[in-house]
Design an enzyme around this catalytic site. Structure first.
Site, PDB file in Angstrom:
ATOM      1  N   ASP A  18       9.576 -10.400   5.081  1.00 27.54           N
ATOM      2  CA  ASP A  18       8.206 -10.127   5.634  1.00 27.54           C
ATOM      3  C   ASP A  18       8.008 -10.941   6.931  1.00 27.54           C
ATOM      4  O   ASP A  18       7.086 -10.653   7.727  1.00 27.54           O
ATOM      5  CB  ASP A  18       7.141 -11.000   4.936  1.00 27.54           C
ATOM      6  CG  ASP A  18       7.119 -12.415   4.529  1.00 27.54           C
ATOM      7  OD1 ASP A  18       8.027 -12.778   5.007  1.00 27.54           O
ATOM      8  OD2 ASP A  18       6.571 -13.002   3.611  1.00 27.54           O
ATOM      9  N   GLU A  19       8.870 -11.915   7.431  1.00 32.25           N
ATOM     10  CA  GLU A  19       8.863 -12.558   8.558  1.00 32.25           C
ATOM     11  C   GLU A  19       9.200 -11.754   9.730  1.00 32.25           C
ATOM     12  O   GLU A  19       8.882 -11.994  11.119  1.00 32.25           O
ATOM     13  CB  GLU A  19       9.799 -13.725   8.774  1.00 32.25           C
ATOM     14  CG  GLU A  19      11.008 -13.445   8.749  1.00 32.25           C
ATOM     15  CD  GLU A  19      11.960 -14.527   8.651  1.00 32.25           C
ATOM     16  OE1 GLU A  19      12.234 -15.333   9.540  1.00 32.25           O
ATOM     17  OE2 GLU A  19      12.298 -14.917   7.244  1.00 32.25           O
ATOM     18  N   TYR A  42      15.713 -15.839  14.943  1.00 34.11           N
ATOM     19  CA  TYR A  42      16.375 -15.768  13.585  1.00 34.11           C
ATOM     20  C   TYR A  42      15.682 -14.393  12.948  1.00 34.11           C
ATOM     21  O   TYR A  42      16.313 -13.410  12.369  1.00 34.11           O
ATOM     22  CB  TYR A  42      15.902 -16.971  12.834  1.00 34.11           C
ATOM     23  CG  TYR A  42      16.206 -17.001  11.295  1.00 34.11           C
ATOM     24  CD1 TYR A  42      17.637 -16.982  10.902  1.00 34.11           C
ATOM     25  CD2 TYR A  42      15.364 -17.169  10.240  1.00 34.11           C
ATOM     26  CE1 TYR A  42      18.088 -16.796   9.579  1.00 34.11           C
ATOM     27  CE2 TYR A  42      15.562 -17.156   8.913  1.00 34.11           C
ATOM     28  CZ  TYR A  42      16.792 -16.896   8.410  1.00 34.11           C
ATOM     29  OH  TYR A  42      17.258 -17.051   7.160  1.00 34.11           O
TER      30      TYR A  42
END
Length: 301
Positions: A18-19, A42
């Site tokens: 979800d990030e 990232y």
């Protein structure tokens, strides 16, 4: 994905996070229609992978599905992650490193629930579609910390406040109604039940996770193997060691050296053949210029 295409368009499922959607305020949720807006290198790498999967679908008609999941927890999770780190620290009688005031919010899903969702999407999901996988169980890091402290009979004296890492997103949460309505999936574990089971697992499996945790007071040293004949890079290696060949504007050895330095390793040994040992010494000397200590060894033969 290329291998899946070459072997008869094999089914390909990509497990995302979800990030990649960025971060949220105190309200709202991400959905399958949310734009990808990663805020760290990232998460950007994960968003890039997701774009690549979709490109293979649109360009080559690869049979893909994508799942975008919230934070996972459960057995066999590397103790560098928040929950197993805190749990194993408390088992060892160590403090837990809580970032800031523990205000960051994450949605948590037991790994077995996630596995069931992946299996369902893989077998019944619509090709080319994305499915968000969540639980609706949002917790602040402060709430999680106190749940664990209570479970171990410990107080706030076991909290070690640490600064936030760079790009630490405030909140993630996903709307997983598509997965529920179209495929009938719902999670089975409550967070409290799953976390108690997880604590029990780490207590009973110290032989699995202890070797994965860094040992305090032990120095890690690096080794770069710079010997060999370099036969795959002939004829260039007829005249010099392959690690001395320029890649972009630097000799190749600089790249493994920089990787070790970035990992925080300060003592590094370079192993090479006798004919090139002097070249590495002339190039890098003692390593002082790079803030490290270099040692040189000759590999015979």
């Amino acid at each position: 994905m290329d291998a899946a295409l070459r072997n008869g368009n094999k089914r390909f499922h990509y497990i995302g996070r979800d990030e990649v959607y960025g971060h949220l305020g105190s309200t709202g949720k991400f959905s399958e229609e949310s734009p990808l807006q990663p805020r760290s290198a990232y998460s950007a790498s994960k968003a890039g992978a997701e774009h690549l999967v979709r490109a293979f679908f649109h360009t080559h008609n690869l049979s893909i599905t994508i799942s975008s999941c919230c934070n996972n927890y459960g057995p066999y999770q590397n103790p560098e992650k928040l929950l197993p780190l805190f749990i194993t620290n408390l088992i060892e009688g160590k403090k837990v490193p809580l970032m800031g005031k523990g205000e960051n919010v994450r949605e948590w899903l037991h790994v077995l629930d996630h596995c069931e969702a992946i299996d369902l999407i893989y077998h019944q999901g619509k090709i080319g579609e994305t499915y968000c996988v969540g639980s609706g169980q949002e917790k602040t890091n402060w709430e999680i910390t106190h749940f664990l402290l209570d479970a171990f009979g410990a107080g706030e004296e076991m909290i070690n406040p640490v600064p936030h890492r760079k790009g630490h997103d405030f909140r993630y949460a996903v709307d997983w109604s598509k997965l529920k309505n179209e495929l009938g999936w719902i999670p089975r574990y409550s967070f409290e039940e799953g976390l108690r089971d997880t604590i029990r697992w780490y207590k009973e499996n110290e032989t699995w996770w202890k070797p994965l945790k860094p040992v305090e007071g032990v120095k890690v040293k690096g080794v770069i193997l710079a010997g060999g004949s370099g036969s795959r890079m002939m004829p260039c290696t007829k005249v010099t060691n392959k690690h001395l060949l320029p890649v972009y504007n630097k000799p190749m050895i600089y790249y493994p050296l920089r990787t070790l330095i970035n990992a925080g390793i300060k003592e590094i040994m370079i192993v090479s053949g006798r004919g090139h040992a002097g070249h590495f010494l002339n190039l890098l000397d003692s390593g002082k210029e790079h803030g490290i200590k270099l040692q040189y060894e000759v590999q015979e033969g």
